[in-house]
Design an enzyme around this catalytic site. Structure first.
Site, short mmCIF file in Angstrom:
data_model
loop_
_atom_site.label_atom_id
_atom_site.label_comp_id
_atom_site.label_asym_id
_atom_site.label_seq_id
_atom_site.Cartn_x
_atom_site.Cartn_y
_atom_site.Cartn_z
CB SER A 176 -3.35 -1.98 -0.41
OG SER A 176 -4.60 -2.74 0.02
NE ARG A 191 5.79 5.51 -1.57
CZ ARG A 191 5.28 6.56 -1.07
NH1 ARG A 191 4.59 7.53 -1.50
NH2 ARG A 191 4.10 6.80 0.17
CG ASP A 229 -6.51 -1.22 3.09
OD1 ASP A 229 -6.02 0.02 3.10
OD2 ASP A 229 -5.30 -1.86 4.27
#
Length: 492
Positions: A176, A191, A229
């Site tokens: 996630s 990132r 998710d």
């Protein structure tokens, strides 16, 4: 002599300035006495209003942005990411599959045994905390730690879960963090967020790094699916109900995913999947429209956030921000209308001190004297001895902000229904649509959940509402990853 004269002049000037400041403050207090908390509350209600007509405009704007995001990369604030999930669970999957759910300072490893039409026969999991130093160390150290814990979990499996010789264990990996997905089983890290900062990992394939770590730790396992998710929630919902086409997470953050026709994705240049379908991860938190009922509280919250100008929709509807918006309203009421007395309570000036769980508890308080509200104001904000009328105003502020957030979330869902043609009757046929919902905000904030459900029914009308159902799909990101590992197994 000259120095004495200058000193006297400076002291005299300072005295005049101080006196002037006192006069200004006195005048401000006198003028503020004309402002009542009820006036600010009424203004808030007007600016946060979400009549059906406005919500339908927002839904139309969402649909337009969905089309633009599917047409080209960067064509919309909605990323409309291709998930590479073209085979959702059918309910026929059998066997033992694993999942790794990495989404923050903890991660979970799961093992599920699927028994075809009989459903999930058995599941177990372990939760592990990540030492802080590994969050800012090296990618090898982090993934070695995760793989070592995975090895312990595998070592503890009973004989009934042992796979036949020559068959490799398969894993669904919920990661996630922002990733540029390249296929169902690969994706490069864009990132880090949530306190992680491992610079050397940015731009690398997270599945390749995990695979190398598993090899170093002696874990014979293949990553069959890398998933977001929200996509996991969709997969988990589809396993239980073949009519699930949309998944929405309303928790700390918010997002949505849905099943799109492959032909309706102009930016997709690869061969169309055999199923003819593709799951799209919308990243809808970044949606923005001129129709959104933004207030001064939203604008200052956004300007002072870590990502100004981004995630505007999420900042209006998700659990991370609702309590903070309420705090900002109460601060203005305290500052301009003396809601809590002559002075502004110092704690009320602290950003994010009032969390959405406390907001929910106050909103749900049904005691005659609103005792829960009084206790939270005392314990969290250190505001003692509040009157019943003050507590009632606090509850009303919670209600306005929660209602606006829930109704906007419902408008977002209507936008997806419009895009997929599930908002109309076609050839006297109404498709059945089930929406898998997950996230702590939806699960625990009862008033918010009921408002989402009721608003969607209001927007689609009585006839369609009978064919659209929202269900709570608990732990979709974990179970869903294992299910996607099964539906994308190398042995199918």
């Amino acid at each position: 002599m000259g120095k004495v004269t200058v000193a006297v002049a400076v002291i005299g000037g300072a005295t005049v300035c101080a006196a002037a400041a006192l006069v200004v403050r006195h005048r401000m207090r006198m003028s503020n006495q004309c402002v009542k908390p009820d006036d600010i509350l009424k203004e808030l209600e007007e600016k946060c209003a979400t009549p059906s007509s406005k919500l339908k405009q927002i839904a139309d704007a969402m649909t337009v942005e969905m089309h633009a995001g599917l047409a080209s990369e960067g064509g919309s604030k909605l990323k409309m990411l291709v998930s590479y999930v073209d085979n959702l669970p059918t309910g026929d999957e059998q066997g033992v599959y694993y999942a790794l759910d990495l989404g923050g300072t903890n991660f979970r490893v799961l093992r599920v045994q699927l028994a075809g039409k009989s459903g999930i026969e058995f599941q177990e999991f372990a939760e592990v905390s990540i030492p802080p130093q590994l969050m800012v160390g090296t990618s090898e150290a982090l993934f070695d730690y995760i793989a070592a814990e995975l090895a312990k979990f595998v070592a503890g499996e009973s004989e009934k879960f042992r796979l036949p010789p020559g068959r490799q264990r398969e894993l669904g990996f919920t990661f996630s963090f922002p990733v540029l997905q390249l296929s169902i089983d690969s994706g490069t890290l864009i990132r880090w967020t949530k306190g992680f900062s491992i610079g050397e990992m940015v731009g690398k394939d997270v599945v390749a790094e995990l695979t190398k770590a598993m090899e170093r730790q002696g874990v014979d396992m293949r990553v069959s699916a890398l998933v977001n998710d929200t996509v996991g929630t969709l997969a988990g919902g589809r396993y239980d109900n073949k009519d699930v086409f949309i998944a929405v997470i309303l928790g700390t953050g918010s997002n949505a995913a849905y099943v799109e026709r492959a032909q309706a994705i102009p930016k997709w240049h690869g061969p169309h999947p055999k199923s003819g379908e593709m799951v799209i991860n919308m990243e809808w938190g970044n949606f923005r429209s001129s129709h959104l009922p933004l207030t001064e509280y939203d604008n200052t919250l956004d300007a002072e956030s870590l990502n100004p100008g981004e995630q505007i929709f999420e900042k209006m509807i998700s659990g991370m921000y609702l309590g903070e918006i309420v705090r900002r309203v109460l601060y203005r009421m305290a500052n301009e209308a003396a809601l809590f007395g002559d002075t502004v309570p110092p704690k009320l000036k602290t950003q994010f001190i009032l969390r959405t769980p406390e907001m929910s508890a106050m909103h749900h308080d049904t005691s005659p004297d609103l005792k829960v509200v009084g206790n939270i104001l005392q314990d969290v904000l250190e505001i003692p001895n509040t009157t019943l009328s003050t507590r009632k105003i606090v509850v009303e502020v919670c209600n306005v902000i929660a209602t606006r957030g829930a109704r906007l979330a419902a408008a977002g869902i209507l936008g997806i229904l419009k895009k997929t043609g599930r908002d109309t009757v076609k050839d006297n046929d109404i498709p059945k649509t089930v929406i898998a919902m997950d996230g702590g905000l939806y699960e625990h904030y009862k008033e918010y959940r009921h408002c989402v459900n009721n608003t969607l029914n209001e927007l689609v009308g009585d006839e369609l509402a009978k064919h659209i159902k929202l269900i709570h799909s608990e732990d979709g990101s974990g179970i869903g990853a294992a299910l996607l590992a099964a539906s994308h197994s190398q042995y199918i």
